[in-house]
Design an enzyme around this catalytic site. Structure first.
Site, short mmCIF file in Angstrom:
data_model
loop_
_atom_site.label_atom_id
_atom_site.label_comp_id
_atom_site.label_asym_id
_atom_site.label_seq_id
_atom_site.Cartn_x
_atom_site.Cartn_y
_atom_site.Cartn_z
N ALA A 330 0.84 -1.21 0.00
CA ALA A 330 0.00 0.00 0.00
C ALA A 330 0.86 1.25 0.00
O ALA A 330 0.50 2.27 -0.57
CB ALA A 330 -0.90 0.00 1.22
N CYS A 331 2.04 1.15 0.62
CA CYS A 331 2.89 2.33 0.76
C CYS A 331 3.52 2.70 -0.58
O CYS A 331 3.90 3.83 -0.81
CB CYS A 331 3.98 2.07 1.78
SG CYS A 331 3.34 1.19 3.20
#
Ligand code: PMP
Length: 396
Positions: A330-331
């Site tokens: 997600a990062c």
């Protein structure tokens, strides 16, 4: 889960998990009734302090820490990684200025190391093989007498591969360095034992155990000393100043207790669903491959790549059918760059781009997996028919 009669299947649990209702229940009194500051001497303060210490005990039990005081509460895994790496490196600066880590770390480890490089430290990113397993021979070669800290992820949440932490610990200690392990994705899914595994410092995340976001912990072996990042009122043994996030920490303790009691059966359940999904995607769809290790793998993780197409277009098609997955960490999703983790495993840019990451959770069932298995082949056919990269003979 259904909304307006549209079936919704959430399979992005490595990015975010719902908070268990048993966790929410124990947190609630700490907002409006038990709102004291744990540093206050009166009853309200002492009740809050006692509750924090109970959470410390629950978390230390989960990881078999020698005592509850080895748990330092932070704002999450990112802060724990920063505190472990910078705190340890700066504390030991006179003894050595080299840090060894792996090529598949989370950006909070990568960027902590890079920030130290700007302060005169050296960092080596040790390579992994095509499964994402650390090359232990190269790791040993990379640790020299200047190395005081080695930081390794227990299991990378993007590819699911679980590292042989015990063997890594032996190498690191033989060379006279300390071992920090980022157990964000592992702790809560597989048994993690700081004593058996030989871990000196360990990052733990709360949301990964179905507790609230924005809270985490660093395990710091009893005899070890590090420098703090935050200076102030001296909370958390002087290692993390600032009034503690009491309600979330209480939730963290409950989440750890539930995990300790339920992890084995839940992980067994997830492994079955995971393996049926992996098989159901790889077997019927040509030019489809598993990312990460087939066996040494987190129970929740299905990471596959489909040649000739983009992960983002698969995600979009899945979302239109009510399936919410991810194409990687997600990062890193904001950058649209191929993941450094997949590239470190030797994949070409175009191969890494076609990855789909499904991470399962407590509310997923075999029915969800069956629905996804039915849905994906059609999506892949349609996208490959449109893609200029697809060889003619594969187009339908
Ligand atoms: N380490 C690993 C291995 C992760 O997967 C993540 C993201 N979940 C983090 C650290 C950072 O976690 P957070 O964003 O909660 O600080």
């Amino acid at each position: 889960m259904t909304t307006n009669n549209i079936r919704q299947i959430y399979v992005d649990h490595s990015a975010g998990k719902p908070v268990d209702s048993r966790v929410v229940a124990v947190m609630l009194p700490y907002f409006k009734v038990l709102y004291g500051n744990p540093s206050s001497f009166h009853r309200f303060g002492q009740e809050a302090k006692q509750a924090l210490d109970n959470s410390r005990e629950d978390i230390s039990k989960l990881i078999n820490a020698e005592k509850p005081e080895t748990i330092i509460f932070t704002s999450g895994a990112t802060e724990s990684n920063n505190l472990a790496i910078k705190g340890m490196a700066i504390r030991n600066r006179q003894k050595g200025t080299k840090i060894v880590t792996s090529a598949i770390e989370h950006m909070s480890v990568v960027n902590s190391c890079k920030s130290l490089v700007r302060q005169g430290f050296q960092t080596t990113f040790s390579p992994v093989d095509s499964y994402g397993l650390l090359d232990l021979v190269k790791l040993e070669e990379n640790i020299d007498e200047q190395t005081k800290l080695v930081s390794v992820v227990y299991a990378n949440g993007e590819i699911g591969t679980i590292q042989p932490i015990n063997e890594i610990s032996e190498i690191v200690h033989k060379k006279g360095a300390y071992l920090h392990v980022d157990a964000t994705a592992a702790c809560g899914q597989i048994p993690v034992d700081v004593n058996k595994d030989g871990i000196d410092l360990m990052t733990i995340s709360c949301n990964d155990m179905y507790g609230p976001k924005g809270v985490g912990a660093l395990y710091l072996k009893d005899s070890l000393r590090i420098d703090p990042l935050l200076h102030g009122g001296g909370q958390e043994r002087g290692l993390r100043s600032g009034t503690e996030n009491v309600s979330s920490i209480i939730g963290f303790g409950k989440a750890a207790e539930i995990t300790r009691l339920e992890m084995r059966s839940e992980s067994k359940r997830l492994v079955k669903i995971r393996d049926s999904l992996i098989q159901g995607l790889i077997d019927p769809i040509s030019y489809t491959f598993l990312n990460g290790h087939p066996k040494k793998r987190l129970p929740d993780n299905v990471s596959v790549r489909f040649n000739f197409i983009e992960g983002e277009s698969i995600l979009l098609s899945l979302a239109l059918s009510g399936v919410f997955a991810s194409s990687g960490s997600a990062c890193a999703a904001k950058t649209l760059q191929p993941s450094h983790v997949l590239l470190a495993m030797g994949l070409k840019h175009e191969e890494a781009h076609g990855s789909l990451m499904i991470t399962l959770g407590r509310q997923n069932t075999q029915k969800d997996a069956d629905y996804i298995k039915e849905l994906i082949p059609g999506i892949i056919d349609r996208l490959r028919n449109m893609s200029p990269l697809t060889p003619k003979e594969l187009k339908k």
